[in-house]
Scaffold this motif. Structure first.
Motif, PDB file in Angstrom:
ATOM      1  N   CYS A 144       0.835  -1.209   0.000  1.00  0.00           N
ATOM      2  CA  CYS A 144       0.000   0.000   0.000  1.00  0.00           C
ATOM      3  C   CYS A 144       0.862   1.247   0.000  1.00  0.00           C
ATOM      4  O   CYS A 144       2.034   1.209   0.376  1.00  0.00           O
ATOM      5  CB  CYS A 144      -0.975  -0.009   1.169  1.00  0.00           C
ATOM      6  SG  CYS A 144      -0.261   0.378   2.756  1.00  0.00           S
ATOM      7  N   HIS A 145       0.239   2.326  -0.422  1.00  0.00           N
ATOM      8  CA  HIS A 145       0.902   3.628  -0.419  1.00  0.00           C
ATOM      9  C   HIS A 145       1.399   3.921   0.993  1.00  0.00           C
ATOM     10  O   HIS A 145       0.679   3.719   1.960  1.00  0.00           O
ATOM     11  CB  HIS A 145      -0.108   4.688  -0.852  1.00  0.00           C
ATOM     12  CG  HIS A 145       0.388   6.072  -0.638  1.00  0.00           C
ATOM     13  ND1 HIS A 145       1.419   6.596  -1.372  1.00  0.00           N
ATOM     14  CD2 HIS A 145       0.021   7.023   0.226  1.00  0.00           C
ATOM     15  CE1 HIS A 145       1.645   7.826  -0.962  1.00  0.00           C
ATOM     16  NE2 HIS A 145       0.817   8.111   0.009  1.00  0.00           N
ATOM     17  N   LEU A 160      -6.299  -1.533   6.083  1.00  0.00           N
ATOM     18  CA  LEU A 160      -6.985  -2.381   5.107  1.00  0.00           C
ATOM     19  C   LEU A 160      -6.002  -3.377   4.469  1.00  0.00           C
ATOM     20  O   LEU A 160      -6.334  -4.548   4.264  1.00  0.00           O
ATOM     21  CB  LEU A 160      -7.647  -1.503   4.039  1.00  0.00           C
ATOM     22  CG  LEU A 160      -8.579  -2.213   3.081  1.00  0.00           C
ATOM     23  CD1 LEU A 160      -9.716  -2.920   3.815  1.00  0.00           C
ATOM     24  CD2 LEU A 160      -9.176  -1.211   2.087  1.00  0.00           C
ATOM     25  N   ALA A 161      -4.794  -2.902   4.182  1.00  0.00           N
ATOM     26  CA  ALA A 161      -3.776  -3.808   3.596  1.00  0.00           C
ATOM     27  C   ALA A 161      -3.536  -4.983   4.542  1.00  0.00           C
ATOM     28  O   ALA A 161      -3.454  -6.140   4.121  1.00  0.00           O
ATOM     29  CB  ALA A 161      -2.474  -3.048   3.339  1.00  0.00           C
ATOM     30  N   GLY A 208      -2.513  -4.600  -4.450  1.00  0.00           N
ATOM     31  CA  GLY A 208      -1.912  -3.332  -4.031  1.00  0.00           C
ATOM     32  C   GLY A 208      -2.958  -2.249  -3.880  1.00  0.00           C
ATOM     33  O   GLY A 208      -3.966  -2.236  -4.592  1.00  0.00           O
ATOM     34  N   LEU A 209      -2.727  -1.330  -2.930  1.00  0.00           N
ATOM     35  CA  LEU A 209      -3.662  -0.228  -2.667  1.00  0.00           C
ATOM     36  C   LEU A 209      -2.962   1.097  -2.925  1.00  0.00           C
ATOM     37  O   LEU A 209      -1.913   1.368  -2.317  1.00  0.00           O
ATOM     38  CB  LEU A 209      -4.128  -0.259  -1.207  1.00  0.00           C
ATOM     39  CG  LEU A 209      -5.141  -1.316  -0.774  1.00  0.00           C
ATOM     40  CD1 LEU A 209      -4.501  -2.691  -0.707  1.00  0.00           C
ATOM     41  CD2 LEU A 209      -5.681  -0.980   0.600  1.00  0.00           C
ATOM     42  N   ALA A 210      -3.534   1.913  -3.793  1.00  0.00           N
ATOM     43  CA  ALA A 210      -2.911   3.205  -4.127  1.00  0.00           C
ATOM     44  C   ALA A 210      -3.781   4.345  -3.602  1.00  0.00           C
ATOM     45  O   ALA A 210      -4.988   4.204  -3.471  1.00  0.00           O
ATOM     46  CB  ALA A 210      -2.763   3.336  -5.633  1.00  0.00           C
ATOM     47  N   PHE A 226      -6.512  -1.613  -5.831  1.00  0.00           N
ATOM     48  CA  PHE A 226      -7.557  -0.756  -5.273  1.00  0.00           C
ATOM     49  C   PHE A 226      -7.039   0.684  -5.275  1.00  0.00           C
ATOM     50  O   PHE A 226      -5.954   0.957  -4.734  1.00  0.00           O
ATOM     51  CB  PHE A 226      -7.906  -1.184  -3.844  1.00  0.00           C
ATOM     52  CG  PHE A 226      -8.598  -2.515  -3.775  1.00  0.00           C
ATOM     53  CD1 PHE A 226      -9.878  -2.682  -4.293  1.00  0.00           C
ATOM     54  CD2 PHE A 226      -7.972  -3.610  -3.189  1.00  0.00           C
ATOM     55  CE1 PHE A 226     -10.525  -3.908  -4.235  1.00  0.00           C
ATOM     56  CE2 PHE A 226      -8.610  -4.835  -3.120  1.00  0.00           C
ATOM     57  CZ  PHE A 226      -9.896  -4.991  -3.642  1.00  0.00           C
ATOM     58  N   ILE A 227      -7.814   1.585  -5.866  1.00  0.00           N
ATOM     59  CA  ILE A 227      -7.402   2.986  -5.974  1.00  0.00           C
ATOM     60  C   ILE A 227      -8.329   3.804  -5.085  1.00  0.00           C
ATOM     61  O   ILE A 227      -9.542   3.890  -5.347  1.00  0.00           O
ATOM     62  CB  ILE A 227      -7.501   3.457  -7.444  1.00  0.00           C
ATOM     63  CG1 ILE A 227      -6.623   2.562  -8.339  1.00  0.00           C
ATOM     64  CG2 ILE A 227      -7.111   4.923  -7.573  1.00  0.00           C
ATOM     65  CD1 ILE A 227      -6.886   2.733  -9.837  1.00  0.00           C
TER      66      ILE A 227
END
Ligand code: SRM
Ligand code: SF4
Length: 568
Positions: A144-145, A160-161, A208-210, A226-227
């Protein structure tokens, strides 16, 4: 056709136990059996041998110099100072005195010999970190970011990650039995893996989460991305994208990198359900015969985005909404000091290829050990192989900087943009699949590239450069404006034309060039760029606009039409 041999191996492994315990006890060899080597991946371990020594040992009729890579499962890439000290200790005791930050935001130990495997894994678990399912045909480390100072939404993303990562861990107790002397609790019953079943997934699966505008996680390279969507200052949900992946095989036209398609939007409360049903679709429909065709990107491509949308809706009992607008600025990290709204400082350090070790030039591990001894915040790893010392009290800022200077850690103020954005995979000597150098070559390659760029006044232009030692693409080279992919020792394929924000793949420009030929091929294009670029035009866009490469063929045009236009 019958399922491939890896499918049979998984099915007959008694939920990832195989004969690993016997292999570990066999002191006649430094290796494990080939089947156990495959199963070990699910435990976060790869068997390797030192490729620098391979030929010499063969001549001397010795077995290869076997050792093991251990990959940690650290969703979101966060570790505490105490954990840092424990990992540093293990790296010195068992792991060649180095820690390697990976392109998926975690650590790897290299060079652990078989005799030390069990204590190293026990030590990692003692630090409350696991290695389970860091590799293998399962959902891998969720990224994740990770720049806390950039946005207040980071904590939610990180939570969430972790949640996604925990939800899709294998249920088998094999890991605890083998590495932590746990009891053999459950037998080989179908109930042991309620979600994955006996054969797990057809292939690895990556999430991956951005958090726009930052695409540091390269969300379009993920099997499932997920964006984040922020409305009125709140994280309300995510655009969902599916079917990204980098790996290909030279000369095999059936394989190729692919950017994910945005398929819709889901509110935050339903993200776990979307993840679960998407992974289940790949579990049930992924190719279990041909592993080269088994990634989710091929399932999506073969069956189509519309099929996926329908299948997902049927399984969930509701349909994703239309995607929301979003915009990414780039896929690199911002380096240097930054202060957050609470008055804490954060320092992002650029780490070439993510390799942390002590050398005559820079004493990374000594410096970071001393920092960890006084630091009260945490450490965060980025998917660009960099390191954030996060949440530093104002009164500690100077002492931390002094420690770093004393150990010659490069503070990033003096870095050129091309150095900031440069990445490479590991390759030689540990990677069994490497065709050319990558990590060991990157420093001299970046030096030469900087010299070339400065001839045209471009040294401070943000141009992304990534090197992978083979076409598996572990440094995500197909999303770099200048992508180099190993072909044979000292020779690389040169790819140009990716979008700076990570939304468009690059295309092959020239094949099998050595270092001098690479520079010669780039020189006229960079010169042209310095003279004729449009205002704010990135190098990748220029390479396409000027016809050096065509934009890469779109393998999935119908869904692309529904995707919001991404500015690069
Ligand atoms: Fe990777 C295999 C290293 C990220 C695509 N990768 C390998 C192995 C384990 C070689 C092997 O199978 O024997 C490499 C171990 C080298 C070593 O000595 O450390 C290796 N991959 C890495 C790391 C350490 C590169 C790095 O420089 O950081 C990254 C570890 C990530 C992690 O922490 O989990 C790493 N690998 C990636 C990525 C990037 C990403 O995930 O964001 C990709 C491209 C994305 C993708 O998966 O499509 C990637 N690695 C591969 C592939 C090609 C898969 C495919 O679909 O074709 C392989 C080969 C395979 O799986 O058969 C591979
Ligand atoms: Fe090894 Fe190839 Fe991955 Fe580099 S890209 S680490 S050479 S598998």
């Amino acid at each position: 056709m019958a399922p491939g041999e890896d499918e049979a191996l998984k099915a007959e492994s008694a939920y990832l136990r195989g004969t690993i315990t016997d292999s570990l006890a066999d002191m006649v060899t430094g290796a494990v059996t080939p089947s156990d080597a495959k199963l070990l991946k699910f435990h976060g371990i790869y068997q390797q041998d030192d490729r620098d020594l391979r030929n010499e040992r063969q001549k001397q009729k010795l077995e290869p110099a076997f050792s093991f890579l251990i990959r940690l499962r650290m969703p979101g890439g966060v570790c505490t100072p105490k954990q840092w000290l424990q990992l540093d200790d293990l790296a010195h005791r068992y792991g060649h005195g180095s820690l390697r930050i990976t392109t998926r935001q975690t650590f790897q130990f290299h060079g652990v010999i078989k005799r030390h495997l069990k204590m190293t894994i026990a030590g990692i678990n003692h630090a409350l970190i696991s290695t389970v399912a860091a590799c293998g045909d399962v959902n891998r480390n969720v990224v994740c970011h990770n720049n806390p100072y950039l946005s207040p939404h980071h904590a939610a993303l990180y939570r969430l990650a972790r949640e996604i990562s925990d939800r899709f861990l294998p249920a088998t107790q094999a890991y605890h039995e083998i590495w932590l002397d746990g009891e053999h609790i459950v037998g080989n019953s179908a109930a042991e893996e309620p979600f994955y079943g006996r054969t797990y997934l057809p292939r690895k699966f990556k999430i991956g989460l951005a958090l726009p505008p930052w695409n540091d996680v390269d969300v379009f390279s993920q099997d499932l991305g997920f964006i984040a969507v922020i409305e009125d200052g709140e994280l309300v949900g995510f655009n969902v994208c599916v079917g990204g992946g980098m790996g290909m095989t030279h000369g095999d036209l059936g394989t190729h990198p692919r950017v994910a398609d945005v398929v819709g939007y889901a509110p935050i409360s339903r993200i776990l359900e979307v993840a679960e049903q998407t992974i289940a679709i790949q579990r049930d429909f992924g190719d279990r015969i041909n592993r080269r065709h088994a990634r989710f990107k091929y399932t999506i491509e073969d069956r189509g985005i519309e099929w996926f949308r329908k299948e997902l809706s049927t399984r969930m009992g509701w349909t994703l909404e239309e995607p929301h607008e979003f915009h990414f600025d780039g896929n690199g990290d911002r380096l240097g000091w930054a202060k957050d709204a609470d008055g804490f400082w954060h320092l992002t350090l650029g780490v070439m290829s993510g390799r942390l070790r002590d050398s005559p030039e820079v004493e990374w591990l000594s410096a970071l050990r001393k920092v960890a001894e006084i630091h009260e915040g945490d450490f965060r790893l980025t998917t660009n192989q960099n390191l954030i010392i996060a949440r530093i009290h104002a009164q500690r800022k100077r002492s931390i900087e002094a420690i770093l200077r004393k150990h010659r850690v490069p503070l990033p103020d003096a870095w050129t943009e091309v150095r900031r954005l440069a990445m490479s995979c590991v390759a030689f000597p540990t990677c069994g699949l490497a065709m050319a150098e990558s990590e060991r070559w990157l420093p001299s390659w970046v030096d030469r590239l900087e010299t070339l760029l400065s001839e045209f006044g471009l040294q401070q232009e943000p141009i992304s450069v990534r090197v992978s030692g083979c076409p598996n693409g572990c440094a995500r080279p197909f999303l770099a404006e200048i992508g180099l992919v190993g072909k044979s020792p000292g020779r690389y394929n040169l790819y140009l034309g990716a979008a700076f924000d990570g939304s468009r793949l690059n295309s092959l420009y020239k094949e099998s060039l050595n270092e001098d030929e690479l520079l010669a091929a780039l020189r006229p294009i960079l010169e042209h760029y310095s003279c004729e670029r449009l205002e704010g035009e990135h190098f990748g866009d220029f390479a396409v606009r000027s016809g050096y490469v065509p934009p890469i063929q779109d393998f999935h045009s119908p869904a692309k039409a529904a995707q919001p236009r991404l500015e690069s």
